[in-house]
Design a protein around this motif. Structure first.
Motif, PDB file in Angstrom:
ATOM      1  N   SER A   5       0.751  -1.015  -0.014  1.00 60.09           N
ATOM      2  CA  SER A   5      -0.099   0.067   0.199  1.00 60.09           C
ATOM      3  C   SER A   5       0.806   1.124  -0.013  1.00 60.09           C
ATOM      4  O   SER A   5       1.797   1.418   0.872  1.00 60.09           O
ATOM      5  CB  SER A   5      -0.880   0.068   1.229  1.00 60.09           C
ATOM      6  OG  SER A   5      -1.429   1.375   1.535  1.00 60.09           O
ATOM      7  N   GLU A  40      -0.038   4.379   0.343  1.00 65.45           N
ATOM      8  CA  GLU A  40      -0.774   5.236   1.584  1.00 65.45           C
ATOM      9  C   GLU A  40       0.077   4.832   2.770  1.00 65.45           C
ATOM     10  O   GLU A  40       0.374   5.255   3.834  1.00 65.45           O
ATOM     11  CB  GLU A  40      -2.162   5.665   1.503  1.00 65.45           C
ATOM     12  CG  GLU A  40      -2.374   6.383   0.237  1.00 65.45           C
ATOM     13  CD  GLU A  40      -3.791   6.496   0.152  1.00 65.45           C
ATOM     14  OE1 GLU A  40      -4.581   6.291   0.938  1.00 65.45           O
ATOM     15  OE2 GLU A  40      -4.451   6.744  -1.170  1.00 65.45           O
ATOM     16  N   ASP A  58      -5.968   2.481   0.529  1.00 62.08           N
ATOM     17  CA  ASP A  58      -5.779   3.425  -0.341  1.00 62.08           C
ATOM     18  C   ASP A  58      -6.839   4.151  -1.431  1.00 62.08           C
ATOM     19  O   ASP A  58      -7.818   3.281  -1.867  1.00 62.08           O
ATOM     20  CB  ASP A  58      -4.569   2.725  -1.542  1.00 62.08           C
ATOM     21  CG  ASP A  58      -3.204   2.644  -0.733  1.00 62.08           C
ATOM     22  OD1 ASP A  58      -3.205   3.014   0.557  1.00 62.08           O
ATOM     23  OD2 ASP A  58      -2.228   2.305  -1.346  1.00 62.08           O
ATOM     24  N   ASP A  88      -6.632   4.577  -4.546  1.00 63.11           N
ATOM     25  CA  ASP A  88      -6.840   3.949  -5.819  1.00 63.11           C
ATOM     26  C   ASP A  88      -7.440   2.472  -5.689  1.00 63.11           C
ATOM     27  O   ASP A  88      -8.082   2.170  -6.654  1.00 63.11           O
ATOM     28  CB  ASP A  88      -5.447   4.038  -6.585  1.00 63.11           C
ATOM     29  CG  ASP A  88      -4.895   5.356  -6.825  1.00 63.11           C
ATOM     30  OD1 ASP A  88      -5.723   6.137  -7.169  1.00 63.11           O
ATOM     31  OD2 ASP A  88      -3.667   5.386  -7.265  1.00 63.11           O
ATOM     32  N   ARG A 136     -11.293   3.014  -5.349  1.00 60.42           N
ATOM     33  CA  ARG A 136     -11.830   3.581  -6.313  1.00 60.42           C
ATOM     34  C   ARG A 136     -11.924   2.042  -7.267  1.00 60.42           C
ATOM     35  O   ARG A 136     -12.821   1.785  -7.931  1.00 60.42           O
ATOM     36  CB  ARG A 136     -11.128   4.538  -7.179  1.00 60.42           C
ATOM     37  CG  ARG A 136     -11.773   5.107  -8.334  1.00 60.42           C
ATOM     38  CD  ARG A 136     -10.889   5.909  -9.167  1.00 60.42           C
ATOM     39  NE  ARG A 136     -10.593   7.104  -8.361  1.00 60.42           N
ATOM     40  CZ  ARG A 136      -9.186   7.338  -7.852  1.00 60.42           C
ATOM     41  NH1 ARG A 136      -8.419   6.898  -7.903  1.00 60.42           N
ATOM     42  NH2 ARG A 136      -9.285   8.671  -7.241  1.00 60.42           N
ATOM     43  N   ASP A 137     -10.645   1.530  -7.330  1.00 63.86           N
ATOM     44  CA  ASP A 137     -10.599   0.317  -8.530  1.00 63.86           C
ATOM     45  C   ASP A 137     -11.436  -0.737  -8.099  1.00 63.86           C
ATOM     46  O   ASP A 137     -12.357  -1.478  -8.634  1.00 63.86           O
ATOM     47  CB  ASP A 137      -9.413   0.057  -8.535  1.00 63.86           C
ATOM     48  CG  ASP A 137      -9.180  -1.308  -9.798  1.00 63.86           C
ATOM     49  OD1 ASP A 137      -9.760  -1.245 -10.749  1.00 63.86           O
ATOM     50  OD2 ASP A 137      -8.586  -2.234  -9.114  1.00 63.86           O
TER      51      ASP A 137
END
Length: 319
Positions: free
Chosen positions: A104, A106, A307, A309, A312-313
């Motif tokens: 990760s 983040e 995270d 991303d 979102r994914d």
């Protein structure tokens, strides 16, 4: 592993840094599941996850008993490393953390922000852990495992808070990474003399403890390919396995799609953001909703460090 006096002392130590996290019975989760659902919000700690409790207890003992220690090294997918970095900074102990490649972004940034030296090594947590042990010998550092008595009694303080705050629970769903969280819950339950079923939750892609329970001995996996990185463990800890074998009702496995749906449910029903391992207990409860109709249950939202991303994914992309 520890007494109730030990556990209460650990809770006092933890509460010197932050207050007990909320335990809330959420009405919309009750409507969704048919059960009275209490959520223990470990996403509300200073690092956004339950592991900080163990880090505080571990570093407190280390600072008292090993004042000349050169530093601590460990391996993590994120939350354990943040806990050591957070507690190490408080005690002036340098912390080195090994993470696998592709970890990760983040969580890596958070560990660096807390002062950790971060090293990427290996394909997964278990390969990073082997390298951390080698580095401990090479540099004269203290190796901090992810499962140890001080870590377990530390994280068990959330179970103590929950069991004392919530009415008598029929079941408690707990995610399993290497096992400190579920073992802390089992031991706290037993010390308090409760009959709550402790149900472990693992990913279908990393069912190391479930396979081990079925076999009656430790089973190592070849891969742990789940997006819920807090549960991506291929090799069970023997001490954790024995506690789980004796004290858990069973282990439920959940798919990544079920976990993504649970993350969305947490957001819509409570407006709390959960990482994959944090949402896995709710995913297991949703899978077993017929079994728990009209019962009082709890889930551990063990962390909220996901995270953007990946969210979102995986979470929004799977909606």
């Amino acid at each position: 592993m520890f007494t109730l006096t030990d556990l209460e002392a650990a809770a006092e130590l933890v509460h010197g840094t932050f207050r007990p996290t909320p335990a809330i019975p959420w009405p919309m989760l009750a409507a969704r599941t048919g059960a009275e659902v209490w959520v223990k919000h470990e996403n509300h700690t200073p690092t956004g996850a339950f592991k900080v409790r163990g880090g505080l207890v571990y570093m407190d003992r280390l600072a008292r008993e090993r004042r000349g220690v050169r530093g601590v090294v460990s391996a993590t997918r994120g939350n354990h490393g943040q806990s050591l970095a957070y507690a190490g900074r408080r005690h002036g102990v340098p912390v080195t953390i090994l993470v696998p490649h592709g970890n990760s972004i983040e969580k890596n940034a958070a560990m660096r922000a807390l002062g950790a030296r971060l090293i990427e090594h290996g394909r997964d947590f278990d390969e990073a852990r082997i390298e951390a042990r080698r580095l401990a010998d090479a540099e004269g550092l203290e190796f901090a495992p992810s499962f140890a008595p001080d870590l377990v009694v530390g994280v068990a303080t959330y179970a103590l808070e929950l069991f004392r705050a919530a009415p008598s629970l029929d079941a408690l769903f707990v995610p399993i990474g290497l096992g400190s969280g579920i073992c802390g819950c089992i031991l706290a339950r037993d010390l308090l003399g409760l009959s709550t079923q402790i149900i472990g939750v693992q990913s279908t892609e990393a069912p190391s403890y479930q396979r081990s329970l079925e076999a009656g001995h430790i089973v190592e996996l070849n891969s742990a390919n789940t997006r819920a990185d807090g549960m991506a463990t291929r090799v069970p800890d023997p001490a954790a396995f024995e506690i789980i074998r004796r004290g858990a009702a069973r282990i439920v496995t959940v798919t990544d799609d079920e976990v993504a749906a649970a993350i969305r449910a947490y957001w819509t029903d409570t407006h709390n953001l959960a990482e994959g391992a944090g949402a896995a207990p709710l995913a297991a409860l949703l899978q077993e909703r017929e079994r728990w109709q009209g019962k009082r249950v709890a889930t551990i939202l063990c962390g909220g460090n996901i995270d953007i991303d990946l969210f979102r994914d995986w979470v929004l992309g799977a909606a």
